[in-house]
Design a protein around this motif. Structure first.
Motif, short mmCIF file in Angstrom:
data_model
loop_
_atom_site.label_atom_id
_atom_site.label_comp_id
_atom_site.label_asym_id
_atom_site.label_seq_id
_atom_site.Cartn_x
_atom_site.Cartn_y
_atom_site.Cartn_z
N ALA A 162 0.88 -1.25 0.03
CA ALA A 162 0.14 -0.12 0.03
C ALA A 162 0.84 1.31 -0.09
CB ALA A 162 -0.82 -0.01 1.34
N PHE A 163 1.93 1.40 0.82
CA PHE A 163 2.82 2.48 0.87
C PHE A 163 3.53 2.53 -0.31
CE2 PHE A 163 3.13 2.19 5.68
CZ PHE A 163 1.85 2.81 5.84
N ALA A 164 3.99 1.53 -0.88
CA ALA A 164 4.66 1.40 -2.25
C ALA A 164 3.76 2.18 -3.51
CB ALA A 164 4.97 0.03 -2.88
N ALA A 165 2.38 1.90 -3.13
CA ALA A 165 1.46 2.43 -4.35
C ALA A 165 1.37 3.83 -4.14
CB ALA A 165 0.02 1.75 -4.17
N MET A 166 1.38 4.29 -2.69
CA MET A 166 1.03 5.54 -2.47
C MET A 166 2.29 6.51 -2.76
SD MET A 166 -0.69 5.35 1.33
CE MET A 166 -2.13 4.64 1.47
N GLU A 167 3.63 5.84 -2.74
CA GLU A 167 4.68 6.50 -3.16
C GLU A 167 4.70 6.85 -4.66
OE1 GLU A 167 8.19 4.33 -2.09
OE2 GLU A 167 7.56 4.60 0.15
N HIS A 168 4.13 6.03 -5.30
CA HIS A 168 4.06 6.07 -6.97
C HIS A 168 2.79 7.06 -7.16
CE1 HIS A 168 6.64 2.70 -7.19
NE2 HIS A 168 7.03 3.03 -8.04
N ASP A 169 2.18 7.66 -6.22
CA ASP A 169 0.94 8.54 -6.33
C ASP A 169 -0.18 7.77 -7.05
OD1 ASP A 169 2.30 10.65 -5.09
OD2 ASP A 169 3.41 11.34 -6.96
N LEU A 170 -0.43 6.63 -6.88
CA LEU A 170 -1.73 5.96 -7.42
C LEU A 170 -2.83 6.20 -6.41
CD1 LEU A 170 0.03 2.36 -8.53
CD2 LEU A 170 -0.14 4.72 -9.61
N VAL A 171 -3.77 6.02 -7.39
CA VAL A 171 -5.39 5.89 -6.74
C VAL A 171 -5.46 4.47 -6.22
CG1 VAL A 171 -7.71 6.43 -6.88
CG2 VAL A 171 -6.15 7.99 -8.02
N ILE A 172 -5.96 4.46 -4.67
CA ILE A 172 -6.11 3.21 -4.13
C ILE A 172 -7.48 2.87 -4.08
CG2 ILE A 172 -5.87 1.70 -2.21
CD1 ILE A 172 -3.06 3.30 -1.94
N VAL A 173 -7.80 1.73 -4.64
CA VAL A 173 -9.36 1.28 -4.66
C VAL A 173 -9.09 -0.11 -3.36
CG1 VAL A 173 -11.13 0.15 -5.72
CG2 VAL A 173 -9.80 1.66 -6.92
N PRO A 174 -9.60 0.11 -2.32
CA PRO A 174 -9.49 -0.92 -1.29
C PRO A 174 -10.40 -1.78 -1.54
CG PRO A 174 -10.19 1.19 -0.17
CD PRO A 174 -10.13 1.59 -1.64
N ALA A 175 -10.27 -3.28 -1.16
CA ALA A 175 -11.35 -4.14 -1.17
C ALA A 175 -11.16 -5.14 -0.27
CB ALA A 175 -11.21 -4.64 -2.73
N MET A 176 -12.17 -6.00 0.25
CA MET A 176 -12.03 -7.12 1.04
C MET A 176 -12.58 -8.20 0.15
SD MET A 176 -13.24 -6.14 4.79
CE MET A 176 -14.67 -5.55 4.27
N ASN A 177 -11.36 -9.26 0.06
CA ASN A 177 -11.85 -10.54 -0.39
C ASN A 177 -12.25 -11.45 0.41
OD1 ASN A 177 -11.87 -12.27 -2.71
ND2 ASN A 177 -9.63 -12.86 -2.94
N LYS A 178 -12.86 -12.66 -0.04
CA LYS A 178 -13.34 -13.70 0.63
C LYS A 178 -14.44 -13.49 1.73
CE LYS A 178 -8.57 -15.74 0.44
NZ LYS A 178 -7.40 -16.51 0.77
N ILE A 179 -15.46 -12.58 1.60
CA ILE A 179 -16.34 -12.10 2.36
C ILE A 179 -17.62 -13.03 2.35
CG2 ILE A 179 -16.14 -9.54 2.17
CD1 ILE A 179 -18.26 -9.65 0.29
N ASP A 180 -17.28 -14.25 1.58
CA ASP A 180 -18.30 -15.15 1.40
C ASP A 180 -18.01 -16.38 2.54
OD1 ASP A 180 -16.34 -15.57 -0.12
OD2 ASP A 180 -17.33 -17.40 -1.17
N LEU A 181 -16.77 -16.32 3.15
CA LEU A 181 -16.44 -17.36 4.24
C LEU A 181 -17.20 -17.47 5.47
CD1 LEU A 181 -12.59 -17.11 3.98
CD2 LEU A 181 -14.14 -18.91 2.69
N ASN A 182 -17.52 -18.40 6.19
CA ASN A 182 -18.46 -18.35 7.46
C ASN A 182 -17.66 -17.58 8.27
OD1 ASN A 182 -20.42 -19.66 6.08
ND2 ASN A 182 -19.53 -21.80 6.75
N HIS A 183 -16.21 -17.74 8.39
CA HIS A 183 -15.65 -16.92 9.52
C HIS A 183 -14.98 -15.54 9.23
CE1 HIS A 183 -12.79 -19.85 7.44
NE2 HIS A 183 -11.85 -18.77 7.23
N ALA A 184 -15.44 -15.24 8.12
CA ALA A 184 -15.07 -13.79 7.59
C ALA A 184 -15.33 -12.97 8.81
CB ALA A 184 -15.46 -13.33 6.38
N ARG A 185 -14.42 -11.79 9.04
CA ARG A 185 -14.86 -10.65 9.85
C ARG A 185 -14.74 -9.31 9.26
NH1 ARG A 185 -10.01 -9.09 12.42
NH2 ARG A 185 -8.31 -10.27 11.70
N PRO A 186 -15.51 -8.88 8.33
CA PRO A 186 -15.60 -7.77 7.47
C PRO A 186 -15.29 -6.42 8.23
CG PRO A 186 -17.53 -8.72 7.17
CD PRO A 186 -16.86 -9.63 7.87
N ASP A 187 -16.15 -6.30 9.43
CA ASP A 187 -16.13 -4.92 10.34
C ASP A 187 -14.96 -4.75 10.96
OD1 ASP A 187 -18.83 -4.94 9.38
OD2 ASP A 187 -19.78 -5.68 11.13
N GLN A 188 -14.49 -5.85 11.43
CA GLN A 188 -13.30 -5.73 12.28
C GLN A 188 -11.85 -5.26 11.25
OE1 GLN A 188 -15.09 -8.04 12.98
NE2 GLN A 188 -14.40 -9.24 14.86
#
Length: 605
Positions: free
Chosen positions: A118-144
């Motif tokens: 993430a810091f490498a992308a910020m150093e290159h002045d890139l726009v960051i699109v944050p995403a969470m993967n594997k949200i369909d798993l039973n033990h996913a904890r998206p809020d935390q």
């Protein structure tokens, strides 16, 4: 030809195993870049070793087309590796993009390499699109996990998308976010040609294939182009996009990503980070390239059968063609014969190269223990770079002995902070700070010697944190320390392949452990063999391997004692003569066993 405002260039960055390649598969499926018939798991990981280990090693590019709100967009995705050793590949890919999808596992949360990328992308002045993967798993904890992303990276919680690379859930939302949030490339198709070389690979039938991102201008088939740094001019025989296999086109214009084939016979004629332009009096300016990759881990590779030396050289040459971040030079060892000293970006990189040599070239290798590069200031004021302990000058000639220091970020559950702090303290680490990502997870930062990090830090971290800890490091530079070269003497002779560099405080413990192990591994001879560990002229450890005894009087039944004495004297003379001219046979497995034990002993004291 697609107008620049309808092009988006982006990469996917994440920690290892957070699902980059699986998400790339889904995006290619949704955009129709691959048909259902062609689709397979991890489409972009096409090296056998990548599929076998389930990791990405080389960055790969693919062009996709997606229609959004009635407009057709060209999306160029560059899939990147997640492991710390291949950070060089990631930085090259980011230089060709305007944005990056930062992917985080919805169960594991923010990990060490997530932060680094993430810091490498910020150093290159890139726009960051944050995403969470594997949200369909039973033990996913998206809020935390969303809270961790906000806490660590300062992202807006409302911008974090949810998706599942496995089922395709939410993947269309990522494509739409890429189009809406990432800016279009700013190049001018009518300007002078200016393109960045971000990778290259060698094809047996087509020669060197150059991967380029066109910054300005247009390149067409049959056109003459010039590589600025190399100063060479070539004709473009073929060009096109990756879809994901090579697909020929007539031209590439500003903002597009693709490949050029120019009948270049060797990859040595292409420099990664070079600028492609037109020959003549008015070429474009050179683009800022990439820094040369820093090889930090070195080890010796020797064919276990000395006859394979030529075969090993050919295999290394071939491998270096497709992996410019690794290099080698010939070296000889009294014990192992002819071989090569090879430089790697890190331990995983070293393992991968060794595995590729054994599988692709079918060569049985003997590998010496890895060591790092040291910097030595001599009394005469000269600064030496030393890649192997054998080349360390004698103690009297050294003014200052410096070793590489790295800043290590450990991300781990808060319960295990004490255990990791103890491991770092044992390795003379300097504490920097602790940051809490959430009530249960923290980031612990230490400055440590690279030599201590590469040997077994990763294994110790995993065992101490029950597998939940991750680490990432960056090189800070060289720092002077009280280091010494320890030589191992067998029968009074120094064995070059067993010399090691260690801290003076660890020398006695390391020396004793190595000598003990050697005593187990070296077979007994007809004469006594002395084993010593020495720093300069000071012996720090010693063991003797006693001689094999043969009962020369076994056949003497009774008779005069003087006859027995005569035989004993003769045996004694023979042993004495053997001791002065006899050679000690050190089996090759002893070298590896000894070196591994030497490293462990220094850390378990």
């Amino acid at each position: 030809m697609t107008a620049p405002q309808f092009i988006r260039n982006f990469s996917i960055v994440a920690h290892i195993d957070h699902g980059k390649s699986t998400l790339a598969d889904r995006l290619m499926e949704i955009t129709g870049a691959v048909s259902k018939r062609e689709a397979k798991e991890q489409m972009l990981d096409d090296m056998a070793i990548e599929r076998q280990r389930g990791i990405t090693i080389k960055a790969r590019a693919v062009t996709m087309h997606y229609t959004y709100k009635g407009q057709k967009y060209e999306l160029n995705l560059i899939d990147t590796p997640g492991h710390v050793d291949f950070h060089y590949e990631v930085s090259r890919s980011l230089a060709c993009c305007e944005g990056a999808v930062l992917l985080v596992d919805a169960f594991q949360g923010v990990e060490a390499q997530t932060v680094a990328n993430a810091f490498a992308a910020m150093e290159h002045d890139l726009v960051i699109v944050p995403a969470m993967n594997k949200i369909d798993l039973n033990h996913a904890r998206p809020d935390q996990v969303r809270e961790e992303m906000v806490q660590t990276l300062g992202l807006d919680p409302d911008e974090v998308l949810g998706c599942s690379g496995k089922t395709g859930l939410g993947c269309e939302g990522i494509l739409q976010a890429v189009i809406e949030r990432i800016p279009a490339p700013s190049g001018d198709p009518k300007a002078t040609l200016q393109a960045m070389v971000f990778d290259a690979h060698y094809d047996e039938f087509r020669g060197a294939i150059t991967y380029v991102r066109i910054m300005n201008g247009t390149v067409k088939k049959g056109q003459k182009i010039k590589f600025i740094q190399q100063g060479t001019t070539h004709e473009v025989v073929e060009l096109g996009h990756f879809a994901p296999q090579r697909k020929a086109a007539n031209q590439l214009s500003a903002g597009q990503v693709g490949y050029l084939v120019c009948n270049i016979k060797s990859l040595g004629n292409i420099q990664i980070g070079d600028t492609v332009t037109v020959p003549g009096d008015h070429p474009a300016e050179a683009l800022p390239g990439y820094e040369e990759p820093k090889r930090m881990v070195f080890c010796g590779l020797y064919p276990s059968d000395g006859q394979d030396f030529k075969q090993l050289r050919e295999a290394l040459d071939k491998l270096q063609i497709n992996d410019p971040s690794f290099d080698f030079e010939p070296e000889t060892s009294d014990a192992l014969g002819f071989g090569f000293r090879c430089g790697f970006l890190g331990l995983l990189h070293m393992e991968i190269v060794q595995q590729r040599l054994e599988e692709e070239a079918d060569i049985d290798l003997v590998q010496t223990a890895p060591n790092v590069t040291y910097e030595i200031l001599t009394k005469s004021g000269e600064t030496l770079e030393v890649h192997t302990p054998q080349r360390v000058p004698d103690h009297g000639e050294i003014e200052e002995f410096r070793q590489p220091i790295v800043r290590v970020n450990f991300i781990l559950p808060t319960d295990y902070i004490g255990g990791i702090m103890k491991i770092c303290a044992d390795r003379r680490g300097t504490y920097v700070r602790t940051e809490y990502l959430s009530p249960t997870r923290a980031m612990l930062v230490y400055d440590l010697a690279l030599a201590d990090v590469i040997y077994d830090m990763h294994d110790r971290l995993k065992s101490t944190t029950r597998g939940y800890g991750t680490m990432d490091y960056e090189i800070l530079g060289y720092r002077a320390d009280d280091l010494v070269r320890m030589d191992i003497l067998v029968k009074g002779e120094r064995i070059d392949a067993l010399s090691i560099v260690c801290n003076r405080g660890d020398a006695d413990v390391r020396g004793r452990a190595i000598i003990k192990k050697l005593k187990e591994e070296i077979p007994r001879h007809m004469f006594e063999v002395s084993l010593q560990a020495a720093i300069g002229t000071r012996i720090v450890a010693r063991e003797n391997i006693s001689a094999m005894r043969k009962n020369v009087t076994a056949k003497c039944y009774g008779g005069d004692i003087s006859r027995k004495r005569k035989l004993w004297e003769k045996q004694k003379e023979g042993k004495k003569r053997m001791k002065s001219i006899g050679m000690v046979d050190i089996p090759q497995k002893a070298f590896l066993a000894v070196l591994e034990t030497g490293e462990e002993a220094g850390q378990k004291k």
